[in-house]
Scaffold this active site. Structure first.
Site, PDB file in Angstrom:
ATOM      1  N   GLY A 133       0.821  -1.199   0.000  1.00 60.09           N
ATOM      2  CA  GLY A 133       0.000   0.000   0.000  1.00 60.09           C
ATOM      3  C   GLY A 133       0.859   1.256   0.000  1.00 60.09           C
ATOM      4  O   GLY A 133       1.741   1.412  -0.841  1.00 60.09           O
ATOM      5  N   PHE A 158      -2.570  -1.747  -8.433  1.00 58.78           N
ATOM      6  CA  PHE A 158      -3.210  -0.439  -8.607  1.00 58.78           C
ATOM      7  C   PHE A 158      -2.418   0.450  -9.567  1.00 58.78           C
ATOM      8  O   PHE A 158      -2.309   1.663  -9.369  1.00 58.78           O
ATOM      9  CB  PHE A 158      -3.401   0.284  -7.258  1.00 58.78           C
ATOM     10  CG  PHE A 158      -4.046  -0.557  -6.190  1.00 58.78           C
ATOM     11  CD1 PHE A 158      -5.104  -1.394  -6.477  1.00 58.78           C
ATOM     12  CD2 PHE A 158      -3.586  -0.505  -4.877  1.00 58.78           C
ATOM     13  CE1 PHE A 158      -5.703  -2.175  -5.493  1.00 58.78           C
ATOM     14  CE2 PHE A 158      -4.169  -1.273  -3.878  1.00 58.78           C
ATOM     15  CZ  PHE A 158      -5.229  -2.115  -4.187  1.00 58.78           C
ATOM     16  N   GLU A 243       3.071  14.903  -7.360  1.00 52.93           N
ATOM     17  CA  GLU A 243       1.911  14.013  -7.529  1.00 52.93           C
ATOM     18  C   GLU A 243       0.777  14.427  -6.602  1.00 52.93           C
ATOM     19  O   GLU A 243      -0.393  14.458  -7.005  1.00 52.93           O
ATOM     20  CB  GLU A 243       2.302  12.563  -7.240  1.00 52.93           C
ATOM     21  CG  GLU A 243       1.131  11.596  -7.403  1.00 52.93           C
ATOM     22  CD  GLU A 243       1.472  10.152  -7.108  1.00 52.93           C
ATOM     23  OE1 GLU A 243       0.553   9.313  -7.101  1.00 52.93           O
ATOM     24  OE2 GLU A 243       2.665   9.847  -6.872  1.00 52.93           O
ATOM     25  N   ARG A 244       1.102  14.752  -5.365  1.00 53.46           N
ATOM     26  CA  ARG A 244       0.058  15.174  -4.422  1.00 53.46           C
ATOM     27  C   ARG A 244      -0.580  16.478  -4.850  1.00 53.46           C
ATOM     28  O   ARG A 244      -1.798  16.666  -4.725  1.00 53.46           O
ATOM     29  CB  ARG A 244       0.652  15.299  -3.016  1.00 53.46           C
ATOM     30  CG  ARG A 244       0.994  13.958  -2.400  1.00 53.46           C
ATOM     31  CD  ARG A 244       1.813  14.114  -1.125  1.00 53.46           C
ATOM     32  NE  ARG A 244       2.306  12.802  -0.695  1.00 53.46           N
ATOM     33  CZ  ARG A 244       3.333  12.625   0.116  1.00 53.46           C
ATOM     34  NH1 ARG A 244       3.995  13.675   0.589  1.00 53.46           N
ATOM     35  NH2 ARG A 244       3.724  11.412   0.462  1.00 53.46           N
ATOM     36  N   ARG A 269     -34.664  23.410 -12.782  1.00 55.48           N
ATOM     37  CA  ARG A 269     -35.560  22.493 -12.078  1.00 55.48           C
ATOM     38  C   ARG A 269     -36.555  23.258 -11.208  1.00 55.48           C
ATOM     39  O   ARG A 269     -36.164  24.139 -10.435  1.00 55.48           O
ATOM     40  CB  ARG A 269     -34.727  21.546 -11.203  1.00 55.48           C
ATOM     41  CG  ARG A 269     -35.516  20.599 -10.323  1.00 55.48           C
ATOM     42  CD  ARG A 269     -36.170  19.499 -11.126  1.00 55.48           C
ATOM     43  NE  ARG A 269     -36.714  18.473 -10.236  1.00 55.48           N
ATOM     44  CZ  ARG A 269     -37.495  17.500 -10.647  1.00 55.48           C
ATOM     45  NH1 ARG A 269     -37.842  17.401 -11.924  1.00 55.48           N
ATOM     46  NH2 ARG A 269     -37.944  16.592  -9.784  1.00 55.48           N
ATOM     47  N   GLY A 364      -2.096   7.914  -4.358  1.00 49.51           N
ATOM     48  CA  GLY A 364      -0.987   8.829  -4.116  1.00 49.51           C
ATOM     49  C   GLY A 364      -0.687   9.054  -2.652  1.00 49.51           C
ATOM     50  O   GLY A 364      -0.116  10.080  -2.262  1.00 49.51           O
ATOM     51  N   GLU A 368      -4.872   9.103   5.621  1.00 44.35           N
ATOM     52  CA  GLU A 368      -4.324   8.725   6.928  1.00 44.35           C
ATOM     53  C   GLU A 368      -2.797   8.817   6.924  1.00 44.35           C
ATOM     54  O   GLU A 368      -2.180   9.310   7.887  1.00 44.35           O
ATOM     55  CB  GLU A 368      -4.780   7.310   7.294  1.00 44.35           C
ATOM     56  CG  GLU A 368      -6.268   7.185   7.613  1.00 44.35           C
ATOM     57  CD  GLU A 368      -7.166   7.301   6.398  1.00 44.35           C
ATOM     58  OE1 GLU A 368      -8.344   7.669   6.571  1.00 44.35           O
ATOM     59  OE2 GLU A 368      -6.691   7.041   5.266  1.00 44.35           O
TER      60      GLU A 368
END
Length: 389
Positions: A133, A158, A243-244, A269, A364, A368
């Site tokens: 992970g 992934f 990347e973050r 609507r 990425g 947590e």
């Protein structure tokens, strides 16, 4: 606020990109979402337009433009009803290609970066493992040197573009006894014997091909080592900041798209004899989310401006992803609710957007993990330093 960062040239680029996406991409989105395969022709069209080379050197076919052209590229990709398609594009251009440009030697750049910019080759970054992970240092994939070759064994999961990529940027342990100091980065052509890729079935990002990849005694030449042996971990950490920030920008952009779509829907609507954009409870909820999104945009743009100047913004990028992906999820959830039953229907964009957005706080680096990284920086006064090439 945008005028601080975006020039007239930026805005012309945004207009051109929007028109390109509407003409060349949007008509195919539903097909790609159903098949889970993005056809190769669109990669070549992106290459021909220069979109993959925005931030890369002109010597390799790039445009060498400032980071806010990339910001525009990311934002507009979030507004065409397929975060999966967007992910395939930016994972190629800003995950795999980032390593080619930063750690690849001249041969690798000529053989892989040049065709990647042209849209002729597709790349994938292979770091995450089934048992690891977000624990990059705990990876089990190994690369053992044997004469003039490395032999790679292990698995990754992934991996965006994992099935139809032409090459992988693979992180593997060259010295398992050294922990994170024993990790190296390799270029692996996907035609190499011993590689197998299995397509994964996902909640969202359906257009994007995500794979689990196995390496069974895969032999690659020693020349495919990228950068220095044992420097893989700092190389990876170096690029995590960008990347973050990419995922943070994606977050505020898709939330903004959800708000714009919902406001338009509310203006049409009717309920109880009036347009629903006149109901105070709904108006105030939209305003709360719009305020959160604007705060994220301002912070993300400021971090991007610093990154563009060469500053190491790992703290700010981590904060940006943590906050922006949470705001995106909350905003899109509320926007779907405002559409009532129609929000739950696939013909409207909010259902897919809700599923796609859920990957934000996971990919990425999970929220947590990001909180623990920030805890070390804010509470324990840990100082993360950029890699020295």
């Amino acid at each position: 606020m945008e005028s601080i960062y975006f020039t007239e040239e930026h805005q012309l680029f945004r207009k051109s990109l929007k028109e390109f996406l509407q003409k060349e991409v949007v008509p195919h989105i539903e097909k790609w979402e159903k098949t889970g395969t993005i056809e190769r022709f669109i990669w070549k069209k992106f290459g021909e337009m220069g979109f993959f080379g925005i931030s890369y050197p002109e010597a390799y076919g790039g445009l060498n433009l400032d980071l806010f052209y990339t910001v525009i590229f990311l934002e507009e990709l979030q507004k065409i009803k397929s975060s999966g398609f967007a992910a395939a594009m930016w994972a190629h251009a800003y995950l795999a290609m980032t390593h080619l440009n930063a750690e690849g030697d001249e041969r690798i750049k000529q053989d892989y970066l040049v065709p990647s910019i042209a849209g002729e080759k597709i790349g994938a970054l292979c770091i995450t493992e089934p048992f690891g992970g977000s624990d990059v240092a705990g990876m089990r994939t190994t690369a053992v040197k044997n004469g003039n070759k490395y032999i790679i064994n292990g698995s990754k999961t992934f991996i965006t573009n994992g099935v139809y990529a032409d090459y992988y940027i693979v992180a593997a342990k060259t010295d398992p006894s050294q922990g994170n100091k024993g990790i190296s980065i390799f270029l692996v052509d996907t035609t190499t014997r011993g590689i197998s890729a299995t397509k994964l079935d996902k909640l969202g990002w359906r257009a994007s091909d995500t794979a689990e990849i196995a390496f069974d005694n895969v032999e690659i030449p020693v020349e495919n080592l990228m950068g220095e042996e044992g420097k893989g971990f700092p190389y990876i950490m170096q690029h995590f900041a960008s990347e973050r920030l990419i995922m943070a920008i994606n977050g505020h952009a898709r939330a903004e798209y959800a708000i714009d779509y919902t406001i338009e829907y509310m203006s049409q609507r009717e309920a109880f004899g009036k347009k629903i954009d006149k109901f105070q409870a709904l108006r105030h909820k939209i305003v709360e989310h719009a305020t959160d999104v604007e705060h994220c945009k301002v912070f993300n743009y400021a971090a991007a401006a610093r990154l563009d100047k060469g500053e190491y913004v790992v703290k700010e990028a981590t904060m940006a992803k943590l906050k922006s992906t949470k705001v995106a999820d909350e905003t899109i959830y509320s926007c779907l609710q405002m559409l009532g039953g129609y929000g739950y229907m696939e013909e409207y964009p909010l259902a897919r957007l809700l599923r796609d957005s859920r990957l934000g706080p996971i990919g990425g680096g999970t929220s947590e993990i990001l909180k623990e990284i920030l805890s070390k920086m804010i509470i324990d006064n840990k100082n993360y330093e950029p890699a020295v090439n």
